[in-house]
Design a protein around this motif. Sequence first.
Motif, mmCIF file in Angstrom:
data_model
loop_
_atom_site.group_PDB
_atom_site.id
_atom_site.type_symbol
_atom_site.label_atom_id
_atom_site.label_comp_id
_atom_site.label_asym_id
_atom_site.label_seq_id
_atom_site.Cartn_x
_atom_site.Cartn_y
_atom_site.Cartn_z
ATOM 1 N N LEU A 136 0.790 -1.166 0.035
ATOM 2 C CA LEU A 136 0.200 0.044 -0.088
ATOM 3 C C LEU A 136 0.865 1.404 0.017
ATOM 4 C CD1 LEU A 136 -2.788 -0.866 2.294
ATOM 5 C CD2 LEU A 136 -3.013 -0.528 -0.051
ATOM 6 N N ASP A 137 1.867 1.257 0.619
ATOM 7 C CA ASP A 137 2.915 2.454 0.861
ATOM 8 C C ASP A 137 4.072 2.364 -0.222
ATOM 9 O OD1 ASP A 137 4.194 0.493 2.029
ATOM 10 O OD2 ASP A 137 4.502 1.729 3.612
ATOM 11 N N GLY A 138 4.064 1.262 -1.263
ATOM 12 C CA GLY A 138 4.959 1.229 -2.296
ATOM 13 C C GLY A 138 5.086 2.022 -3.555
ATOM 14 N N GLU A 139 5.857 1.708 -4.358
ATOM 15 C CA GLU A 139 5.758 2.733 -5.606
ATOM 16 C C GLU A 139 4.609 2.412 -6.660
ATOM 17 O OE1 GLU A 139 8.996 0.982 -8.711
ATOM 18 O OE2 GLU A 139 9.785 0.994 -6.643
ATOM 19 N N LEU A 140 4.048 1.046 -6.486
ATOM 20 C CA LEU A 140 3.111 0.669 -7.364
ATOM 21 C C LEU A 140 2.276 -0.076 -6.521
ATOM 22 C CD1 LEU A 140 1.874 1.027 -10.305
ATOM 23 C CD2 LEU A 140 2.961 -1.235 -10.603
ATOM 24 N N PRO A 141 1.344 0.328 -5.586
ATOM 25 C CA PRO A 141 0.091 -0.309 -5.002
ATOM 26 C C PRO A 141 -0.531 -1.368 -5.790
ATOM 27 C CG PRO A 141 0.500 1.771 -4.184
ATOM 28 C CD PRO A 141 1.131 1.828 -5.421
ATOM 29 N N MET A 142 -0.543 -2.378 -5.271
ATOM 30 C CA MET A 142 -1.489 -3.430 -6.359
ATOM 31 C C MET A 142 -2.401 -4.435 -5.375
ATOM 32 S SD MET A 142 0.583 -6.787 -8.368
ATOM 33 C CE MET A 142 0.422 -8.002 -7.213
ATOM 34 N N ASN A 143 -3.504 -4.293 -5.888
ATOM 35 C CA ASN A 143 -4.624 -5.219 -5.372
ATOM 36 C C ASN A 143 -4.920 -4.717 -4.165
ATOM 37 O OD1 ASN A 143 -4.769 -6.472 -7.840
ATOM 38 N ND2 ASN A 143 -4.331 -8.555 -6.942
ATOM 39 N N THR A 144 -5.274 -3.466 -3.683
ATOM 40 C CA THR A 144 -5.385 -2.813 -2.465
ATOM 41 C C THR A 144 -6.647 -3.315 -1.691
ATOM 42 O OG1 THR A 144 -6.717 -1.065 -3.810
ATOM 43 C CG2 THR A 144 -4.459 -0.879 -3.370
ATOM 44 N N GLY A 145 -7.496 -4.090 -2.646
ATOM 45 C CA GLY A 145 -8.838 -4.310 -1.589
ATOM 46 C C GLY A 145 -8.636 -5.973 -1.346
ATOM 47 N N GLY A 146 -7.413 -6.633 -1.589
ATOM 48 C CA GLY A 146 -7.310 -8.065 -1.328
ATOM 49 C C GLY A 146 -7.343 -8.821 -2.668
ATOM 50 N N GLY A 147 -7.687 -8.439 -3.657
ATOM 51 C CA GLY A 147 -7.633 -9.153 -5.014
ATOM 52 C C GLY A 147 -8.420 -10.346 -4.885
ATOM 53 N N GLN A 148 -8.558 -11.348 -5.842
ATOM 54 C CA GLN A 148 -9.426 -12.500 -5.633
ATOM 55 C C GLN A 148 -9.030 -13.591 -4.672
ATOM 56 O OE1 GLN A 148 -11.632 -12.318 -9.908
ATOM 57 N NE2 GLN A 148 -10.548 -14.065 -9.428
ATOM 58 N N LEU A 149 -7.546 -13.339 -4.360
ATOM 59 C CA LEU A 149 -6.990 -14.338 -3.393
ATOM 60 C C LEU A 149 -7.558 -14.058 -2.036
ATOM 61 C CD1 LEU A 149 -3.555 -14.875 -4.919
ATOM 62 C CD2 LEU A 149 -5.512 -16.391 -5.095
ATOM 63 N N GLY A 150 -7.902 -12.785 -1.898
ATOM 64 C CA GLY A 150 -8.049 -12.198 -0.442
ATOM 65 C C GLY A 150 -9.571 -11.765 -0.315
ATOM 66 N N TRP A 151 -10.017 -10.905 -1.376
ATOM 67 C CA TRP A 151 -11.354 -10.474 -1.230
ATOM 68 C C TRP A 151 -12.381 -11.441 -1.530
ATOM 69 C CZ3 TRP A 151 -12.322 -4.850 -2.888
ATOM 70 C CH2 TRP A 151 -13.617 -4.466 -2.699
ATOM 71 N N GLY A 152 -12.044 -12.349 -2.622
ATOM 72 C CA GLY A 152 -13.103 -13.414 -3.138
ATOM 73 C C GLY A 152 -12.962 -13.395 -4.674
ATOM 74 N N ARG A 153 -13.474 -14.484 -5.254
ATOM 75 C CA ARG A 153 -13.516 -14.657 -6.631
ATOM 76 C C ARG A 153 -14.446 -13.922 -7.214
ATOM 77 N NH1 ARG A 153 -12.247 -17.803 -11.373
ATOM 78 N NH2 ARG A 153 -14.377 -18.615 -12.181
ATOM 79 N N LEU A 154 -14.484 -12.569 -7.542
ATOM 80 C CA LEU A 154 -15.645 -11.800 -7.776
ATOM 81 C C LEU A 154 -15.337 -11.876 -9.244
ATOM 82 C CD1 LEU A 154 -15.447 -9.024 -5.241
ATOM 83 C CD2 LEU A 154 -17.275 -10.769 -5.773
ATOM 84 N N HIS A 155 -14.551 -12.541 -10.223
ATOM 85 C CA HIS A 155 -14.420 -12.854 -11.540
ATOM 86 C C HIS A 155 -14.117 -11.386 -12.131
ATOM 87 C CE1 HIS A 155 -15.077 -15.547 -14.954
ATOM 88 N NE2 HIS A 155 -14.008 -15.823 -14.654
ATOM 89 N N GLY A 156 -13.224 -10.831 -11.807
ATOM 90 C CA GLY A 156 -12.721 -9.587 -12.607
ATOM 91 C C GLY A 156 -13.264 -8.197 -12.396
ATOM 92 N N PHE A 157 -14.508 -8.233 -11.816
ATOM 93 C CA PHE A 157 -15.231 -6.973 -11.761
ATOM 94 C C PHE A 157 -14.878 -6.272 -10.391
ATOM 95 C CE2 PHE A 157 -17.706 -7.415 -15.411
ATOM 96 C CZ PHE A 157 -18.661 -6.503 -15.493
ATOM 97 N N GLY A 158 -14.406 -7.019 -9.379
ATOM 98 C CA GLY A 158 -13.825 -6.520 -8.414
ATOM 99 C C GLY A 158 -12.823 -5.571 -8.358
ATOM 100 N N PHE A 159 -11.810 -5.785 -9.632
ATOM 101 C CA PHE A 159 -10.851 -4.765 -9.685
ATOM 102 C C PHE A 159 -11.024 -3.342 -10.419
ATOM 103 C CE2 PHE A 159 -9.249 -9.080 -10.108
ATOM 104 C CZ PHE A 159 -8.033 -9.155 -9.140
ATOM 105 N N ALA A 160 -12.189 -3.447 -11.281
ATOM 106 C CA ALA A 160 -12.793 -2.299 -11.689
ATOM 107 C C ALA A 160 -13.500 -1.463 -10.257
ATOM 108 C CB ALA A 160 -13.864 -2.099 -12.550
ATOM 109 N N TYR A 161 -14.260 -2.104 -9.613
ATOM 110 C CA TYR A 161 -14.709 -1.692 -8.473
ATOM 111 C C TYR A 161 -13.605 -1.148 -7.422
ATOM 112 C CZ TYR A 161 -17.229 -1.691 -3.967
ATOM 113 O OH TYR A 161 -18.085 -1.223 -2.647
ATOM 114 N N GLU A 162 -12.695 -1.575 -7.164
ATOM 115 C CA GLU A 162 -11.649 -1.241 -6.379
ATOM 116 C C GLU A 162 -10.893 0.031 -6.933
ATOM 117 O OE1 GLU A 162 -9.169 -1.103 -2.751
ATOM 118 O OE2 GLU A 162 -11.180 -1.756 -3.329
ATOM 119 N N GLY A 163 -10.647 -0.338 -8.046
ATOM 120 C CA GLY A 163 -9.959 0.875 -8.701
ATOM 121 C C GLY A 163 -10.738 2.310 -8.783
#
Length: 386
Positions: free
Chosen positions: A321-348
């Motif tokens: 979160l405090d890095g040069e390129l924060p990635m999958n800030t909501g937890g991604g599918q491995l942490g948030w759940g398998r929302l099958h792609g749409f979770g990434f637009a939501y979190e963006g």
Amino acid sequence: MAREAYITGIGMSEVGVRLTRSALGLTMDAILEAVADAGLTLSQIDGVSTYPGKMQSFLGFSPIGVDEVIEVCGLKTRWHTGAAEATAQLGAIADAAAAVKAGQARHVICFRTVYEAAAMARPEEFPPLERRKDVTGNSQWVSPFGAFSAACWTAQFAMRQMKRHGMTREQLAQVALNDHRNAALNPRAMVKEPLTLEKYMEARMISSPFCLYDCDRFTDGSTVVIVSASDALDEVSSVPVRIVASAGSVERYSWDQADYASAYPTGRDLWRNTDYTKDDVDVVQLYDGFAFQPITWLEGLGFCEVGEGHKFIEGGTRIALDGELPMNTGGGQLGWGRLHGFGFAYEGVVQLRGAGGARQVKGDPKVAVATSGGGPMAAALLLARD
């Protein structure tokens, strides 16, 4: 003035495993939340888009279609679409953006509903895929080898990264560790506590080099994004996020399979469709159905050279979160759940609005990349807060 497309509303249902609420109920929960978030009413919605459409033969994977949403919501639509033969999940949002730019709609509900965990628990209501003696379509290239699961053929790409470029399991682990760490800060995520490297390394193997924590799990939930035309923004009350560019591709995995998965051509094409560059990006939401996929997206989008993705994430500091390129800030599918792609637009959108709470990236992020797929098919969106 030329029309632009904006994400004006986001919504999400409860996310869990073996939920008892119906798939349609979850979908409506997400729709109503997204409509309220945008400050719209259902009477203002004139378009609907989804991926892959209702699949009668595989209802757990996709239980709700466009027609049901139009009927239950009482919509008067001028444009709608829902199809599996597309680039990937976020292609449904790109299609909606194209529609509003062309004047075919003003406000489009884009949704993805998954019900795989609940379906497995209730096979009498959701019959599993029928086992056939013969195979057709894409399955003919994988089923005869016992590789129907995407874990099998994605693992082959990961193993090549190990053999050719020296990736280690400790480096691969950083995707899961980062996801779990961020998910623990997300009250809507399924994972509630961070993962240790020791626990990761001791987990049972699924398809080498993937262990249990490298693979997302069947999830029940619905995610909704509302795409609106720029000349309809006076009707919304939310902070709009512009869809700057999109890209998608399909790479065959048959007898003449591509050397590299579709994340690579899609990543290159995204930058060809915009004046923005990778250096403008503040946060990335990269598809992680399997832990190796974000590595391919980092390479495909040009954040590092091909074969260097595992080195880019080594130690996890760059993608934190405090890095040069924060990635999958909501937890991604491995942490948030398998929302099958749409979770990434939501979190963006959450991040660009500054609404991430404990997981919010510092420094007023204004540009984000969200991706889906990355194996035989891929789609990417470039999002910006004007």
